[in-house]
Design a protein around this motif. Structure first.
Motif, PDB file in Angstrom:
ATOM      1  N   ILE A 117      49.301  68.235  12.400  1.00 24.34           N
ATOM      2  CA  ILE A 117      48.141  67.436  11.983  1.00 24.34           C
ATOM      3  C   ILE A 117      48.241  67.054  10.510  1.00 24.34           C
ATOM      4  CG2 ILE A 117      45.621  67.243  12.130  1.00 24.34           C
ATOM      5  CD1 ILE A 117      46.882  67.797  14.746  1.00 24.34           C
ATOM      6  N   GLU A 118      49.333  66.496  10.119  1.00 30.70           N
ATOM      7  CA  GLU A 118      49.499  66.010   8.752  1.00 30.70           C
ATOM      8  C   GLU A 118      49.888  64.548   8.800  1.00 30.70           C
ATOM      9  OE1 GLU A 118      52.221  68.356   6.533  1.00 30.70           O
ATOM     10  OE2 GLU A 118      51.312  70.259   7.126  1.00 30.70           O
ATOM     11  N   SER A 119      49.487  63.798   7.780  1.00 26.36           N
ATOM     12  CA  SER A 119      49.762  62.361   7.760  1.00 26.36           C
ATOM     13  C   SER A 119      51.254  62.086   7.813  1.00 26.36           C
ATOM     14  CB  SER A 119      49.164  61.718   6.505  1.00 26.36           C
ATOM     15  OG  SER A 119      49.693  62.323   5.338  1.00 26.36           O
ATOM     16  N   GLN A 120      52.061  62.971   7.203  1.00 27.40           N
ATOM     17  CA  GLN A 120      53.510  62.772   7.200  1.00 27.40           C
ATOM     18  C   GLN A 120      54.084  62.891   8.606  1.00 27.40           C
ATOM     19  OE1 GLN A 120      55.581  65.460   4.630  1.00 27.40           O
ATOM     20  NE2 GLN A 120      57.495  64.320   4.716  1.00 27.40           N
ATOM     21  N   ALA A 121      53.398  63.680   9.443  1.00 23.59           N
ATOM     22  CA  ALA A 121      53.879  63.893  10.808  1.00 23.59           C
ATOM     23  C   ALA A 121      53.524  62.735  11.731  1.00 23.59           C
ATOM     24  CB  ALA A 121      53.313  65.193  11.375  1.00 23.59           C
ATOM     25  N   LEU A 122      52.583  61.882  11.315  1.00 25.22           N
ATOM     26  CA  LEU A 122      52.150  60.787  12.186  1.00 25.22           C
ATOM     27  C   LEU A 122      53.277  59.808  12.438  1.00 25.22           C
ATOM     28  CD1 LEU A 122      49.911  59.407  13.757  1.00 25.22           C
ATOM     29  CD2 LEU A 122      49.184  58.286  11.641  1.00 25.22           C
ATOM     30  N   GLY A 123      53.987  59.416  11.382  1.00 27.64           N
ATOM     31  CA  GLY A 123      55.112  58.502  11.548  1.00 27.64           C
ATOM     32  C   GLY A 123      56.182  59.096  12.434  1.00 27.64           C
ATOM     33  N   LEU A 124      56.413  60.389  12.289  1.00 32.14           N
ATOM     34  CA  LEU A 124      57.408  61.056  13.123  1.00 32.14           C
ATOM     35  C   LEU A 124      56.958  61.080  14.577  1.00 32.14           C
ATOM     36  CD1 LEU A 124      60.072  62.581  13.240  1.00 32.14           C
ATOM     37  CD2 LEU A 124      58.831  64.680  12.694  1.00 32.14           C
ATOM     38  N   SER A 125      55.660  61.293  14.804  1.00 37.85           N
ATOM     39  CA  SER A 125      55.122  61.296  16.167  1.00 37.85           C
ATOM     40  C   SER A 125      55.320  59.947  16.831  1.00 37.85           C
ATOM     41  CB  SER A 125      53.631  61.655  16.150  1.00 37.85           C
ATOM     42  OG  SER A 125      53.436  62.957  15.661  1.00 37.85           O
ATOM     43  N   ARG A 126      55.106  58.874  16.062  1.00 34.15           N
ATOM     44  CA  ARG A 126      55.341  57.528  16.612  1.00 34.15           C
ATOM     45  C   ARG A 126      56.789  57.373  17.046  1.00 34.15           C
ATOM     46  NH1 ARG A 126      52.911  55.499  11.565  1.00 34.15           N
ATOM     47  NH2 ARG A 126      50.672  55.172  11.855  1.00 34.15           N
ATOM     48  N   LYS A 131      61.061  57.266  21.316  1.00 34.50           N
ATOM     49  CA  LYS A 131      62.304  57.790  21.886  1.00 34.50           C
ATOM     50  C   LYS A 131      62.082  58.244  23.321  1.00 34.50           C
ATOM     51  CE  LYS A 131      64.607  59.411  17.669  1.00 34.50           C
ATOM     52  NZ  LYS A 131      65.109  60.607  16.941  1.00 34.50           N
ATOM     53  N   LEU A 132      60.945  58.903  23.558  1.00 44.04           N
ATOM     54  CA  LEU A 132      60.648  59.390  24.907  1.00 44.04           C
ATOM     55  C   LEU A 132      60.460  58.229  25.884  1.00 44.04           C
ATOM     56  CD1 LEU A 132      58.272  62.322  23.976  1.00 44.04           C
ATOM     57  CD2 LEU A 132      60.459  62.522  25.159  1.00 44.04           C
ATOM     58  N   GLN A 133      59.864  57.139  25.398  1.00 43.32           N
ATOM     59  CA  GLN A 133      59.738  55.947  26.231  1.00 43.32           C
ATOM     60  C   GLN A 133      61.102  55.490  26.729  1.00 43.32           C
ATOM     61  OE1 GLN A 133      56.849  53.427  23.666  1.00 43.32           O
ATOM     62  NE2 GLN A 133      56.985  52.388  25.629  1.00 43.32           N
ATOM     63  N   GLU A 162      54.241  55.744  26.892  1.00 42.44           N
ATOM     64  CA  GLU A 162      53.883  54.436  26.342  1.00 42.44           C
ATOM     65  C   GLU A 162      52.480  54.496  25.742  1.00 42.44           C
ATOM     66  OE1 GLU A 162      54.431  49.831  27.782  1.00 42.44           O
ATOM     67  OE2 GLU A 162      53.628  51.264  29.237  1.00 42.44           O
ATOM     68  N   ASP A 163      51.554  55.176  26.432  1.00 44.08           N
ATOM     69  CA  ASP A 163      50.188  55.335  25.934  1.00 44.08           C
ATOM     70  C   ASP A 163      50.170  56.105  24.614  1.00 44.08           C
ATOM     71  OD1 ASP A 163      49.252  54.004  28.150  1.00 44.08           O
ATOM     72  OD2 ASP A 163      48.681  55.826  29.246  1.00 44.08           O
ATOM     73  N   LEU A 164      50.979  57.171  24.541  1.00 47.64           N
ATOM     74  CA  LEU A 164      51.041  57.962  23.315  1.00 47.64           C
ATOM     75  C   LEU A 164      51.554  57.124  22.154  1.00 47.64           C
ATOM     76  CD1 LEU A 164      52.448  61.475  24.370  1.00 47.64           C
ATOM     77  CD2 LEU A 164      50.113  60.854  23.777  1.00 47.64           C
ATOM     78  N   GLN A 165      52.594  56.352  22.421  1.00 49.41           N
ATOM     79  CA  GLN A 165      53.185  55.532  21.366  1.00 49.41           C
ATOM     80  C   GLN A 165      52.177  54.515  20.845  1.00 49.41           C
ATOM     81  OE1 GLN A 165      54.535  52.243  20.840  1.00 49.41           O
ATOM     82  NE2 GLN A 165      55.528  52.913  18.966  1.00 49.41           N
ATOM     83  N   VAL A 166      51.424  53.918  21.750  1.00 46.95           N
ATOM     84  CA  VAL A 166      50.401  52.940  21.365  1.00 46.95           C
ATOM     85  C   VAL A 166      49.306  53.617  20.541  1.00 46.95           C
ATOM     86  CG1 VAL A 166      48.571  51.439  22.241  1.00 46.95           C
ATOM     87  CG2 VAL A 166      50.831  51.393  23.302  1.00 46.95           C
ATOM     88  N   ALA A 167      48.886  54.806  20.988  1.00 48.88           N
ATOM     89  CA  ALA A 167      47.824  55.523  20.278  1.00 48.88           C
ATOM     90  C   ALA A 167      48.244  55.888  18.861  1.00 48.88           C
ATOM     91  CB  ALA A 167      47.449  56.786  21.061  1.00 48.88           C
ATOM     92  N   ILE A 177      42.745  59.819  14.977  1.00 47.17           N
ATOM     93  CA  ILE A 177      42.998  60.224  16.362  1.00 47.17           C
ATOM     94  C   ILE A 177      41.982  61.287  16.763  1.00 47.17           C
ATOM     95  CG2 ILE A 177      44.683  61.220  17.954  1.00 47.17           C
ATOM     96  CD1 ILE A 177      46.876  60.169  16.159  1.00 47.17           C
ATOM     97  N   SER A 178      41.237  61.023  17.800  1.00 42.64           N
ATOM     98  CA  SER A 178      40.187  61.947  18.226  1.00 42.64           C
ATOM     99  C   SER A 178      40.782  63.242  18.763  1.00 42.64           C
ATOM    100  CB  SER A 178      39.316  61.294  19.301  1.00 42.64           C
ATOM    101  OG  SER A 178      40.085  61.076  20.483  1.00 42.64           O
ATOM    102  N   SER A 179      39.984  64.292  18.720  1.00 40.99           N
ATOM    103  CA  SER A 179      40.429  65.587  19.233  1.00 40.99           C
ATOM    104  C   SER A 179      40.711  65.512  20.733  1.00 40.99           C
ATOM    105  CB  SER A 179      39.375  66.664  18.948  1.00 40.99           C
ATOM    106  OG  SER A 179      38.122  66.301  19.518  1.00 40.99           O
ATOM    107  N   SER A 180      39.926  64.693  21.440  1.00 43.04           N
ATOM    108  CA  SER A 180      40.144  64.559  22.882  1.00 43.04           C
ATOM    109  C   SER A 180      41.490  63.898  23.172  1.00 43.04           C
ATOM    110  CB  SER A 180      39.023  63.732  23.521  1.00 43.04           C
ATOM    111  OG  SER A 180      38.984  62.415  22.982  1.00 43.04           O
ATOM    112  N   LEU A 181      41.890  62.932  22.312  1.00 40.23           N
ATOM    113  CA  LEU A 181      43.182  62.269  22.495  1.00 40.23           C
ATOM    114  C   LEU A 181      44.327  63.239  22.222  1.00 40.23           C
ATOM    115  CD1 LEU A 181      44.823  59.764  23.108  1.00 40.23           C
ATOM    116  CD2 LEU A 181      44.565  59.057  20.724  1.00 40.23           C
ATOM    117  N   LEU A 182      44.146  64.113  21.229  1.00 35.01           N
ATOM    118  CA  LEU A 182      45.168  65.116  20.944  1.00 35.01           C
ATOM    119  C   LEU A 182      45.333  66.067  22.126  1.00 35.01           C
ATOM    120  CD1 LEU A 182      44.453  65.984  17.202  1.00 35.01           C
ATOM    121  CD2 LEU A 182      46.400  64.722  18.127  1.00 35.01           C
TER     122      LEU A 182
END
Length: 237
Positions: A117-126, A131-133, A162-167, A177-182
């Motif tokens: 849950i860090e801003s630096q990790a958001l780009g990596l999550s994208r 990659k998973l797509q 695909e949904d995760l990547q879009v989110a 990003i809402s807690s429910s989405l996480l």
């Protein structure tokens, strides 16, 4: 810190010229083995007659006419002789195992990035979601002919990634990003793992004759490919 924690602190090192030569030889052996598995000792005409039609939308498998043009065919496992069937089965099982390993590695990294849950990790999550797509999209071409339930799970997993990547792409920070989405993201990651485990377990314990495997090329085209590979390795060295 987030990036190093997720990627396990991978460091690049300069290698000696001797190590580079050894690496080139290892690459040649590995690629040669892959080429041997990729080619079947039957003619192009025989492979063309066995070419499997497109069954699963989005699988990336070309129509039979295009397969013939490219001399690269997907065939139904049960249409091959016993000897070739075993070879094609082992080749395709290996592809699924590699896909599973790649997917599990990236899924674990994505889970770690979300947990940080860090801003630096958001780009990596994208990046990881993207990659998973790609991994699951490629996997769609390797599950045709398997039970429909397994095919649908792979297709659903691709849609989930695909949904995760879009989110993640639409968020400027994890605060967006809402807690429910996480929570949903973690559930989708868990389901992705389960889908691959179930897929590999089924294929490893069965020899599904309706399984569409490939792509394979006639053995006669392998010599040119090996020559190209040798030149490529020389260039890299």
């Amino acid at each position: 810190m987030a990036r190093s924690a997720v990627t396990s602190g991978v460091n690049t090192m300069l290698e000696s010229s001797m190590a580079m030569v050894a690496g080139g030889v290892d690459k040649m052996i590995e690629k040669s083995d892959e080429l041997v598995d990729h080619y079947l000792p039957i003619t192009d005409e025989e492979l063309a007659s066995l070419a499997a039609p497109l069954q699963l939308e989005g699988s990336g498998i070309a129509p039979a006419e295009k397969q013939k043009e490219q001399q690269s065919y997907y065939v139904q496992l049960g249409s091959l002789s016993t000897k070739l069937r075993n070879r094609a089965y082992q080749h395709s099982l290996g592809k699924l195992q590699k896909a599973k390993q790649s997917s599990q590695d990236v899924l674990a990294q994505l889970q770690q990035a979300i947990d940080l849950i860090e801003s630096q990790a958001l780009g990596l999550s994208r990046s990881l979601a993207q990659k998973l797509q790609v991994i699951y999209q490629n996997l769609l071409a390797n599950v045709q002919g398997l039970p429909v339930t397994l095919q649908e799970k792979v297709k659903q997993t691709y849609s989930n990634m695909e949904d995760l990547q879009v989110a993640f792409s639409g968020a400027r920070s994890f605060q967006d990003i809402s807690s429910s989405l996480l929570v949903q993201s973690e559930e989708k990651i868990a389901k992705a793992r389960e889908a691959l485990d179930e897929l590999l377990e089924y294929v490893a314990e069965n020899t599904p004759l309706s399984w569409v495997v490939g792509p394979f090329s006639p053995a006669g085209t392998s010599t040119a490919k090996l020559t190209e590979l040798k030149e490529e390795v020389k260039t890299d060295a």
